[in-house]
Motif scaffolding. Structure first.
Motif, PDB file in Angstrom:
ATOM      1  N   LEU A  68      41.058  33.467  42.407  1.00 48.97           N
ATOM      2  CA  LEU A  68      40.820  34.914  42.451  1.00 48.97           C
ATOM      3  C   LEU A  68      39.929  35.295  43.620  1.00 48.97           C
ATOM      4  O   LEU A  68      40.185  36.294  44.310  1.00 48.97           O
ATOM      5  CB  LEU A  68      40.142  35.382  41.165  1.00 48.97           C
TER       6      LEU A  68
ATOM      7  N   GLU B 116      38.924  41.736  37.878  1.00 46.09           N
ATOM      8  CA  GLU B 116      39.537  40.456  37.524  1.00 46.09           C
ATOM      9  C   GLU B 116      38.520  39.311  37.607  1.00 46.09           C
ATOM     10  O   GLU B 116      38.494  38.434  36.742  1.00 46.09           O
ATOM     11  CB  GLU B 116      40.741  40.185  38.424  1.00 46.09           C
ATOM     12  N   VAL B 117      37.698  39.331  38.638  1.00 49.13           N
ATOM     13  CA  VAL B 117      36.662  38.309  38.802  1.00 49.13           C
ATOM     14  C   VAL B 117      35.654  38.413  37.653  1.00 49.13           C
ATOM     15  O   VAL B 117      35.259  37.399  37.067  1.00 49.13           O
ATOM     16  CB  VAL B 117      35.970  38.432  40.179  1.00 49.13           C
TER      17      VAL B 117
ATOM     18  N   SER C 172      37.150  36.929  34.559  1.00 41.59           N
ATOM     19  CA  SER C 172      37.197  35.480  34.708  1.00 41.59           C
ATOM     20  C   SER C 172      35.812  34.865  34.502  1.00 41.59           C
ATOM     21  O   SER C 172      35.666  33.849  33.805  1.00 41.59           O
ATOM     22  CB  SER C 172      37.746  35.129  36.094  1.00 41.59           C
TER      23      SER C 172
ATOM     24  N   ASP D 270      40.812  28.837  38.411  1.00 41.02           N
ATOM     25  CA  ASP D 270      41.337  30.202  38.366  1.00 41.02           C
ATOM     26  C   ASP D 270      40.406  31.172  39.093  1.00 41.02           C
ATOM     27  O   ASP D 270      40.855  32.029  39.858  1.00 41.02           O
ATOM     28  CB  ASP D 270      41.535  30.669  36.917  1.00 41.02           C
ATOM     29  N   LEU D 271      39.103  31.029  38.845  1.00 38.96           N
ATOM     30  CA  LEU D 271      38.126  31.902  39.500  1.00 38.96           C
ATOM     31  C   LEU D 271      38.135  31.681  41.010  1.00 38.96           C
ATOM     32  O   LEU D 271      38.118  32.641  41.784  1.00 38.96           O
ATOM     33  CB  LEU D 271      36.726  31.648  38.936  1.00 38.96           C
TER      34      LEU D 271
ATOM     35  N   MET E 171      39.214  27.009  34.331  1.00 42.11           N
ATOM     36  CA  MET E 171      38.657  28.352  34.553  1.00 42.11           C
ATOM     37  C   MET E 171      38.031  28.452  35.934  1.00 42.11           C
ATOM     38  O   MET E 171      38.156  29.478  36.603  1.00 42.11           O
ATOM     39  CB  MET E 171      37.633  28.692  33.476  1.00 42.11           C
ATOM     40  N   HIS E 172      37.355  27.381  36.350  1.00 37.36           N
ATOM     41  CA  HIS E 172      36.760  27.371  37.690  1.00 37.36           C
ATOM     42  C   HIS E 172      37.859  27.475  38.757  1.00 37.36           C
ATOM     43  O   HIS E 172      37.725  28.233  39.719  1.00 37.36           O
ATOM     44  CB  HIS E 172      35.925  26.110  37.908  1.00 37.36           C
TER      45      HIS E 172
ATOM     46  N   ARG F 288      34.807  35.036  30.766  1.00 34.70           N
ATOM     47  CA  ARG F 288      35.448  33.947  30.001  1.00 34.70           C
ATOM     48  C   ARG F 288      34.775  32.599  30.298  1.00 34.70           C
ATOM     49  O   ARG F 288      34.526  31.804  29.399  1.00 34.70           O
ATOM     50  CB  ARG F 288      36.930  33.859  30.347  1.00 34.70           C
ATOM     51  N   LEU F 289      34.525  32.360  31.572  1.00 30.08           N
ATOM     52  CA  LEU F 289      33.873  31.125  31.984  1.00 30.08           C
ATOM     53  C   LEU F 289      32.480  31.018  31.364  1.00 30.08           C
ATOM     54  O   LEU F 289      32.098  29.964  30.845  1.00 30.08           O
ATOM     55  CB  LEU F 289      33.791  31.067  33.513  1.00 30.08           C
TER      56      LEU F 289
ATOM     57  N   GLN G 156      40.059  43.630  42.172  1.00 26.80           N
ATOM     58  CA  GLN G 156      39.698  42.221  42.282  1.00 26.80           C
ATOM     59  C   GLN G 156      38.375  41.961  41.567  1.00 26.80           C
ATOM     60  O   GLN G 156      38.233  40.957  40.854  1.00 26.80           O
ATOM     61  CB  GLN G 156      39.603  41.795  43.736  1.00 26.80           C
TER      62      GLN G 156
END
Length: 137
Positions: A132, A17-18, A21, A128-129, A125-126, A24-25, A14
């Motif tokens: 997650l 993945e965070v 993310s 998605d984050l 993106m926010h 990218r953000l 996790q």
């Protein structure tokens, strides 16, 4: 495999993945801020000039805690020492606390809020984050 190892593996996945993310953000936030900066101050002439602005100019200072946080995550994920689930959970909690848009909050929270409002890509993106981070073990 014990449940402790399984929980740690899940938490580390996790965190990876965070981290991705947030990375990218962060890149999207830098580009979004660059566009707004250039509207006020004129075109940034080179990537070197942009880098200096990101590092030194007050305009971009609100993004520095995010940059530093990415480094913190990298340090844990690449540590040669054993990592505990508590370390990972602390980072996940910090991510959730740091990236809270708030029109009336800290400088980071206010600027992040405005970026989300002006840029649908950043808003996605926010979201998605947030999703997650909601999947915490």
């Amino acid at each position: 495999m014990s449940s402790v190892n399984s929980s740690l593996d899940s938490a580390l996945q996790q965190l990876r993945e965070v981290r991705l993310s947030i990375l990218r953000l962060h890149k999207a936030l830098l580009e979004s801020e660059r566009v707004v900066y250039e509207q006020f101050h004129g075109r940034i002439q080179s990537s070197g000039e942009f880098f200096r602005l990101v590092v030194d100019h007050e305009w971009f200072s609100w993004l520095r805690p995010i940059s530093q946080f990415i480094i913190q995550m990298d340090d844990v994920l690449k540590s040669k020492e054993p990592v505990t689930i508590d370390q990972v959970n602390i980072l996940l909690d910090q991510a959730e606390q740091m990236l809270q848009p708030n029109q009336e909050g800290s400088t980071l929270e206010k600027r992040y809020y405005r970026a989300i409002q002006r840029d649908p890509g950043i808003a996605m993106m926010h979201a998605d984050l947030t999703r997650l981070l909601a999947n915490e073990s």
